[in-house]
Write an enzyme that holds these catalytic residues in place. Structure first.
Site, PDB file in Angstrom:
ATOM      1  N   ARG A  62       0.827  -1.206   0.000  1.00 11.35           N
ATOM      2  CA  ARG A  62       0.000   0.000   0.000  1.00 11.35           C
ATOM      3  C   ARG A  62       0.857   1.250   0.000  1.00 11.35           C
ATOM      4  O   ARG A  62       1.959   1.284   0.491  1.00 11.35           O
ATOM      5  CB  ARG A  62      -0.895   0.031   1.248  1.00 11.35           C
ATOM      6  CG  ARG A  62      -2.074  -0.885   1.220  1.00 11.35           C
ATOM      7  CD  ARG A  62      -2.906  -0.756   2.479  1.00 11.35           C
ATOM      8  NE  ARG A  62      -3.529   0.557   2.608  1.00 11.35           N
ATOM      9  CZ  ARG A  62      -3.251   1.423   3.566  1.00 11.35           C
ATOM     10  NH1 ARG A  62      -2.334   1.160   4.466  1.00 11.35           N
ATOM     11  NH2 ARG A  62      -3.890   2.581   3.623  1.00 11.35           N
ATOM     12  N   LYS A 127       2.708  -9.238  12.161  1.00 12.43           N
ATOM     13  CA  LYS A 127       2.186  -9.319  10.795  1.00 12.43           C
ATOM     14  C   LYS A 127       2.587 -10.623  10.126  1.00 12.43           C
ATOM     15  O   LYS A 127       3.757 -10.983  10.069  1.00 12.43           O
ATOM     16  CB  LYS A 127       2.696  -8.132   9.967  1.00 12.43           C
ATOM     17  CG  LYS A 127       2.139  -8.097   8.551  1.00 12.43           C
ATOM     18  CD  LYS A 127       2.536  -6.818   7.842  1.00 12.43           C
ATOM     19  CE  LYS A 127       2.022  -6.782   6.407  1.00 12.43           C
ATOM     20  NZ  LYS A 127       2.339  -5.511   5.727  1.00 12.43           N
ATOM     21  N   ARG A 263      -1.791   3.637  20.065  1.00 11.45           N
ATOM     22  CA  ARG A 263      -1.367   4.905  20.654  1.00 11.45           C
ATOM     23  C   ARG A 263      -0.823   4.630  22.048  1.00 11.45           C
ATOM     24  O   ARG A 263      -1.472   3.950  22.844  1.00 11.45           O
ATOM     25  CB  ARG A 263      -2.551   5.856  20.743  1.00 11.45           C
ATOM     26  CG  ARG A 263      -2.179   7.271  21.211  1.00 11.45           C
ATOM     27  CD  ARG A 263      -3.429   8.102  21.354  1.00 11.45           C
ATOM     28  NE  ARG A 263      -4.192   7.681  22.539  1.00 11.45           N
ATOM     29  CZ  ARG A 263      -5.476   7.981  22.737  1.00 11.45           C
ATOM     30  NH1 ARG A 263      -6.149   8.636  21.815  1.00 11.45           N
ATOM     31  NH2 ARG A 263      -6.078   7.591  23.834  1.00 11.45           N
TER      32      ARG A 263
END
Length: 270
Positions: A62, A127, A263
């Site tokens: 991406r 991942k 976060r």
């Protein structure tokens, strides 16, 4: 290592009754499996065209990133899916592909499979697979999309992925020698076929719950970075069109593009 001809035959056997629904082009090398299908789109013959590469010299991720793969250690492939004439622009398609990969991995015995909006498949936060969807312009043709998928199968010890903190592969996820890549591919293609039939009939809304169940960051504080903005809030899941829902002090925001990361909590190190 199996030849790609043997792998293709094994793949066709594993797909079984659906084998006639696919055209498999298994290559030793190409620049990008997505590019093969976007640059020279096959004629519509009613089947799903699949390009698999042992080696990509210019694999794409991406937002212009490079997709890294290793010979014999990764599964990289792209599929061409066509939609009914006059259908609206597909929404949430990368999320549907993520569900298909997740379900295929779960059927292979992988536990802890998660989905990270909009295009990553994780196992316990690391991942394992990535997805790149590219829509083909209409120009009077049947609407179509190329879905590119890369799965880490058995990475070498020296493999590194820049800007990616946690990376895993199928061998580590299973804690055992992984199945042949042709069998992994067969599982994913069968799931894609099933889910995209549902998607074509009822849209992403019909599959939204399946994505939410595997949401890696459900109800967690996240940061979303795009080329123009940075947002922070609580991940509330996804909308019926695949947009990420972010709960902020100003209310719920719909996010259509960006990279998501956890976060840091107040007082924690970034």
């Amino acid at each position: 290592m199996r030849s790609h001809t043997e792998a293709r035959r094994e793949l066709e056997r594993a797909i079984g009754a659906l084998a006639d629904s696919f055209v498999i082009d298994w290559r030793v090398e190409c620049a990008s499996t997505n590019s093969v299908l976007t640059d020279a789109t096959p004629a519509d013959d009613g089947r799903v065209h699949v390009v698999v590469a042992e080696r990509q010299t210019a694999g794409r991720g991406r937002r212009g990133r490079q997709w890294l793969s290793w010979d014999g250690a990764s599964l990289t492939f792209s599929t061409l899916w066509r939609f009914a004439p006059g259908a609206p622009v597909p929404a949430g398609l990368s999320l549907v592909a993520g569900i298909a990969v997740a379900r295929a991995l779960e059927q292979l015995g992988v536990q802890g499979v998660q989905l990270k909006w909009p295009n990553d498949v994780l196992v316990h936060g690391d991942k394992l697979a990535g997805i790149l969807v590219e829509l083909l312009p209409g120009r009077g043709r049947t609407p179509a999309a190329v879905i590119g998928i890369g799965i880490n199968v058995d990475l070498p010890a020296h493999a590194e992925v820049p800007d990616q903190e946690g990376v895993t592969d199928l061998a580590r996820a299973l804690q055992a020698p992984p199945p042949a890549r042709s069998l992994v591919l067969a599982s994913v293609l069968v799931e894609l076929q099933r889910l995209l039939e549902t998607y074509a009939a009822a849209g992403f809304a019909a599959l939204r719950g399946a994505w939410q169940q595997r949401n890696a960051f459900a109800d967690l504080p996240v940061r979303i970075c795009s080329d123009t903005d940075t947002l922070e809030g609580i991940c509330s899941g996804v909308d019926d069109d695949g947009a990420l829902l972010l709960r902020t002090e100003a209310g719920t925001r719909r996010v259509l593009v960006g990279d998501v990361s956890l976060r840091p909590l107040p007082g924690a190190k970034a």
